[in-house]
Design an enzyme around this catalytic site. Structure first.
Site, short mmCIF file in Angstrom:
data_model
loop_
_atom_site.label_atom_id
_atom_site.label_comp_id
_atom_site.label_asym_id
_atom_site.label_seq_id
_atom_site.Cartn_x
_atom_site.Cartn_y
_atom_site.Cartn_z
CD GLU A 95 42.83 -43.16 -18.83
OE1 GLU A 95 43.45 -42.12 -18.08
OE2 GLU A 95 41.82 -42.74 -19.62
CG HIS A 138 44.85 -40.73 -22.21
ND1 HIS A 138 44.25 -39.59 -22.39
CD2 HIS A 138 44.96 -41.17 -23.35
CE1 HIS A 138 43.70 -39.55 -23.89
NE2 HIS A 138 44.29 -40.66 -24.29
CG HIS A 168 43.17 -35.26 -22.85
ND1 HIS A 168 42.74 -36.81 -22.70
CD2 HIS A 168 42.58 -34.84 -23.96
CE1 HIS A 168 41.76 -36.88 -23.31
NE2 HIS A 168 41.53 -35.78 -24.15
CD GLU A 206 44.75 -36.80 -19.64
OE1 GLU A 206 43.69 -36.81 -19.45
OE2 GLU A 206 45.54 -37.39 -20.49
ZN LIG Z 1 43.38 -38.00 -21.19
#
Ligand SMILES: [Zn+2]
Length: 1141
Positions: free
Chosen positions: A982, A897, A800, A803
């Site tokens: 994350e 992420h 992504h 990010e």
């Molecule tokens: Zn992500």
């Protein structure tokens, strides 16, 4: 409540049983009384509960005295407990009993108001808690009956008030409200709403509340608009506002606002409020009481009402579609726009793992995978085995001959012995070298080719002016242009600048960056570098605390937004930057009084900037390429500022419902002037930050919303060039530069470091795969055998593009793995690391937030990745299959992420058993085998990584995530430890970083800690190296101090509610629902009603408990005496004295 807490016979928790009164003497006495008074004790059989006796007595009618007694007893009972008691009574048919009694009494020739009034009061109290009351009343034909009672009693304010409350509660069903509206209920009720008065205040308020309740129906709203009631409501509001000089009637004014809120739920209502001048009136009236604390309860509803009514405006763009489009192979041009379909307003979450939306909680349970077959790993390639052979070249360490172990002097970058299969990447390298050899200076600007071609200032002497007068155009033209055209002289200028101001930044080299960037292919053909990426950055010396939210920021901002609608003449509304208009792209023409913007550089994504007021700008972000959505990431340059002046910036096309910007997060700022002064830092910056829903909508999608992120920046220097970003930028060219620097830095005799091109992206950029492991100690068979049997660890990041934090974490991982740290050394000896640090280079380069050039989220392509449209995923998966096919299934897979709505760092993994347990599945999990080793890393990280939170981790497999890397790698490749890591954009709410925003230092540290945590796995998997075990122990001991800070870190997943409303679709909590009881009680107890009236309105919520005042005082006494109950007399019903006096 405190007065009755010692009533012992009905603890609410066991309401059902205890209603049987525990053989209460009360019941006995009631029965005796009923028997003696010759009323019909029909259902008073010994088996029925006391409540049923009371209800039956009530319905079947009796003499006035016994009915009053029953009403009084009921009211006493209901007033004494919590809502559970009333709910119990409702479940036993209480509402129907009261409605029937009402019908019986009211239909008499001359209704007996001695009974009727307390009956209405009790009905209001009970009905208020019975959602079905309207429907029940319709069945018993009681709706119009009450409306008729009201008509008959408009002159009797107490009776009118009682009827109005009942009408109000009936309107909990829309159908009942419609029935009332059809029978001119609106007219009858509206007549009772008077302009400012000092009389019958309670009745006036009851009328307003009843009117508001009737507006729950759209039809009634239309009627109200047609009859001019909306404009009348505004006049009434103004009248009360003007005449209520001492603010004694706040509840009435608030009720009027509530009415308008209800009207504003329909579009006709909103339109009427706006056209009748409601916005101006509300703004003016609200601003007069902003300073008065006592009027706080009016401000919030008024502000929310204005927001609700603010007419939707399409975002000022020619089209929603991204500025850049990219022709996709095999698809018609512009195909992506066509199949968007109707927009349902249901946006994708930021993170592939996001699940904190409470509304979705229920769905979330359903989302858990319960199919055991899908929960068990089943390694089975999605492609023919023969296609996997091509991935052999990505394991060069297995076939390498390690010549240099004998003749280390041959080590030379240019002679690296990559397998001939690595054609692409080598070619690229050769290309880079060639350009150097050909004396091409990539730093040289191209006045004629650059986007700001008009910007060559002939008089400008770059050598002397660079320090004194920093202009954007100079910066772009002379330093930041990476176009390949050569212009001698500029090179030396850059050299001089670097010599004079350059800061040594580890693993960064501006010249190398510029030359690397010239190989990067962007859709927009970028030729300008952003200064921070070119120059590099260091973390600030101190950690930055989260921003404290100032009170009422959102309100202040909303007022300013509303002023735009009302004071159009004061608005500048001038476009300062437009990606689609070359004349508005950082033009050199001086524009005094206006900031200059620019974003045509890697990862930049400002589409348009509009100067709204002299120091306020609306900013519009570009959609992801080939898409018309995904707005969150931003990165742009701003210049031409005046120092010390607060500038307000509004990013007006954000998509998510909430943001960490409401919880202490700040955007980041980089000042070129500061960098040249030796402080090359991205710093958290901005005040008055808040995030709220605005009045803009996507073009042609009026039913969806945009959100505003607003922040105010005061720049440190005049005429500086600054950069603002959502988070610390990390471009593709930064990564490529970093990898080159790392490769140069490692001791090739000890560390095997190899970059290879996994594949080209759609735009033709290279997706790099890095191999890191320790070179064998010797060429002896034993050492080579050990190398070739090391387990693989596969790490990926930045699928992504928004990010960027994931890249900083990855940077920390890579640097640690290449370091001389003994733990890193052990890790290299224990594992072969396969790292793909940027899975979505095209997205990163072009400033996307979520997608690749195909307009698709690459992390949703793992189930069946398309080799053409999602090449990086297709080949990463292919490579994993290859590892699997040669019996080298990775020990660990982790995809890094960023998470925009949570704090801390945490892991999502996959567990079959936990998923089945959580889903409430009936499958017996005892016989299912599962290795609990998937939890080890998180446990270790919780001990050693300050930002990590074990409590935020989970291991559930959701159906909706079936196509993400984590789930596919776990299920199809069979990797037990397959994770998403994350990383917060904000900071931590636990541990030693609690209350601090995360910086690049902390992100890099996280990457290091993740690597370190892998050593704990090696204790189980590698038995022959005792040094490893020792290292692991040292590592853990070293960080034991962290344990003190981290114990019991039970962090809450969800943020506490924001001080100000974020969502304003519902207004129920703005208008306290429990006030009704207090007012009913006051109406009942007031003998001198006008006095009482004035009292309750003056004191507002004085009577907030449900203490019974249903019957006049003397009647209560009588009733109780008839029942033989005196205070303190009963064993089981100890009602304290003050309850009665
Ligand atoms: Zn992500």
């Amino acid at each position: 409540m405190e007065a009755t807490s010692d009533v012992t016979f009905v603890p609410d928790a066991e309401a059902d049983d205890k209603w049987k009164f525990n053989k209460s003497s009360l019941m006995k006495k009631l029965r005796q009384h009923l028997a003696s008074s010759r009323s019909r004790p029909t259902m008073a059989a010994s088996s029925s509960s006391g409540l049923e006796v009371l209800l039956n007595t009530l319905q079947n009618g009796g003499d006035v005295e016994s009915t009053l007694n029953v009403l009084n007893v009921l009211d006493e009972l209901l007033s004494a407990g919590t809502d559970r008691r009333i709910q119990f009574m409702i479940s036993k048919g209480g509402s129907e009993a009261l409605l029937t009694a009402l019908g019986n009494t009211a239909r008499c020739h001359t209704p007996n108001y001695t009974i009727l009034l307390p009956l209405l009061h009790l009905l209001a109290k009970v009905g208020h808690r019975d959602r079905q009351i309207g429907v029940k009343a319709e069945k018993i034909d009681a709706v119009l009956l009450v409306l008729d009672l009201l008509r008959q009693n408009v002159k009797n304010s107490r009776r009118a008030a009682a009827c109005l409350w009942v009408i109000q509660v009936f309107c909990s069903s829309v159908s009942t409200a419609v029935v009332l509206g059809r029978n001119r209920g609106l007219d009858v009720v509206f007549k009772l709403i008077s302009p400012h008065t000092t009389k019958h205040l309670r009745t006036v308020k009851a009328a307003i509340d009843a009117f508001a309740a009737m507006l729950c129906s759209k039809v009634n709203c239309q009627t109200a608009v047609a009859k001019g009631y909306i404009s009348d409501l505004l006049k009434l509001y103004e009248d009360w506002h003007n005449n209520d000089a001492n603010h004694e009637n706040i509840p009435i004014r608030k009720a009027l606002l509530h009415c308008m809120h209800r009207a504003a739920n329909s579009s006709v209502g909103r339109d009427a409020l706006v056209t009748e001048g409601g916005m101006r009136l509300l703004l003016q009236t609200t601003q007069t009481f902003l300073t008065l604390k006592s009027l706080e309860s009016l401000v919030e509803p008024a502000v929310q009402l204005m927001r609700k009514c603010y007419p939707k405006v399409p975002i000022p763009l020619s089209s929603d579609k991204s500025t850049y489009s990219f022709p996709l192979p095999g698809r018609p041009v512009d195909d992506w726009g066509a199949d968007l379909g109707p927009y349902d307003g249901c946006l994708e979450d930021d993170s592939d793992e996001d699940m904190e939306n409470e509304d979705l909680d229920k769905d979330y349970e359903d989302d858990l995978e319960t199919d055991v077959n899908k929960l068990q790993p089943r390694p089975e390639p999605d492609r023919p085995l023969e296609q996997l052979g091509q991935y052999m070249r990505f394991c060069p360490e297995l076939h390498h001959d390690f010549q240099d172990l004998e003749s280390s002097s041959e080590v030379d970058e240019s002679s690296s012995e990559d397998s001939p299969l690595e054609g692409d990447f080598n070619k690229k390298k050769a290309h880079g070298r060639k350009s150097k050899a050909g004396q091409r200076n990539p730093l040289s600007p191209s006045g004629s080719e650059s986007s700001n071609s008009t910007g060559i200032d002939k008089k400008h002497n770059p050598g002397s002016e660079e320090e004194s007068h920093l202009q954007t155009r100079d910066l772009h033209t002379h330093y930041l242009n990476c176009s390949r055209n050569i212009q001698e002289g500029h090179c030396t200028m850059v050299d001089r600048l670097l010599e004079k101001y350059g800061t040594w930044i580890p693993n960064h080299d501006p010249r190398l960056y510029a030359s690397t960037a010239s190989d990067t292919k962007s859709i927009g053909g970028y030729s300008i570098l952003a200064f921070p990426d070119f120059w590099g950055n260091l973390p600030p010396k101190k950690q930055e605390p989260m921003a404290k939210r100032q009170p009422h920021v959102q309100r202040k901002k909303v007022f300013e937004d509303i002023q735009r609608l009302l004071c159009t003449e004061e608005m500048i509304n001038k476009v300062a930057f437009d990606l689609e208009d070359p004349s508005l792209q950082c033009s050199t023409e001086e524009r005094p009084g206006s900031l200059r913007f620019f974003s045509k550089f890697e990862s930049g994504n400002l589409r348009k900037a509009i100067q709204v007021r002299s120091h306020e700008y609306d900013l519009i972000l570009t959609a992801d390429v080939n898409s018309s959505e995904h707005y969150q990431w931003f990165y742009f340059e701003v210049s031409g500022m005046v120092a010390g002046v607060p500038y307000r910036f509004n990013v007006i096309n954000c998509e998510k419902g909430n943001s960490q910007y409401n919880y202490g997060m700040q955007p980041v700022l980089y000042s070129v002037r500061e960098a040249l002064d030796g402080r090359p830092h991205w710093v958290r910056s901005g005040s008055e930050i808040c995030y709220y829903r605005n009045h803009f909508c996507p073009k042609g999608r009026h039913r969806s919303h945009f959100y505003t992120l607003t922040f105010t920046v005061t720049f440190p220097h005049d005429d500086d060039v600054c950069y603002l970003a959502y988070h610390y930028p990390y471009t593709y060219s930064t990564l490529q530069t970093h990898l080159k620097m790392l490769e140069k830095s490692v001791d090739q005799r000890k560390i095997f470091f190899r970059q290879q091109n996994l594949c080209d992206t759609l735009a033709g950029n290279s997706c790099t795969l890095v191999t890191i492991t320790a070179c064998p100690a010797s060429k002896a068979w034993k050492d080579l055998h050990q190398l070739r049997n090391r387990p693989c660890v596969v790490l990926t990041a930045r699928v992504h593009p928004g990010e960027s934090n994931a890249s900083w974490v990855m940077k920390g991982t890579l640097e640690f793995l290449c370091s001389n740290d003994p733990v890193a050394e052990s890790l290299r000896e224990a594992y072969i690391f396969k790292v793909i640090p940027m899975l979505n280079p095209d997205g990163v380069i072009n400033g996307n937030n979520r997608c690749s050039l195909s307009g698709e989220d690459l992390n949703r392509q793992w189930l069946k990745p398309d080799p053409v449209l999602s090449p990086t995923i297709y080949h990463t998966k292919g490579f994993l299959y290859y590892l699997n096919s040669i019996g080298r299934t990775p020990l660990v897979f982790c995809d890094y992420h960023g998470h925009s709505r949570k704090k801390n760092v945490f892991l999502y993994g996959c567990s079959m058993k936990e998923t089945l347990w959580q889903s409430g599945s009936t499958i017996n999990t005892v016989s299912l085998k599962e290795d609990p080793g998937y939890r080890t890393i998180a446990k270790t990280l919780d001990r050693i990584a300050p930002a990590f939170s074990f409590n935020n981790c989970n291991y559930l497999v959701e159906k909706s995530r079936a196509s993400t890397a984590r789930v596919v790698v776990w299920r199809e490749i069979g990797v037990l430890r397959s994770y998403t890591m994350e990383n917060t954009y904000n900071g931590c709410n636990q541990g030693i970083y609690k209350g601090l925003q995360t910086g690049t230092r902390e992100l890099e540290e996280m990457g290091m800690k993740f690597s370190q945590s892998l050593i704990t796995l090696s204790r189980n998997t590698i038995h022959y190296n005792s040094r490893l075990i020792h290292n692991a122990a040292t590592l853990l001991d070293l960080d034991d101090r962290l344990l003190d800070h981290k114990s019991n870190n039970c962090s809450e997943d969800d943020e506490p509610p924001c001080a100000e409303e974020i969502q304003y679709s519902s207004c129920s909590d703005l208008f306290g629902a429990n006030d009704l009881d207090a007012e009913v009680n006051a109406n009942a107890s007031s003998v001198e009603e006008d006095e009482g009236d004035a009292e309750v309105c003056k004191k507002g919520r004085r009577l907030t408990d449900r203490k019974s005042h249903l019957l006049p005082h003397f009647l209560q006494q009588d009733a109780l005496e008839t029942l033989g109950i005196r205070s303190g007399q009963c064993n089981n019903m100890d009602i304290s004295n003050r309850y009665f006096y």
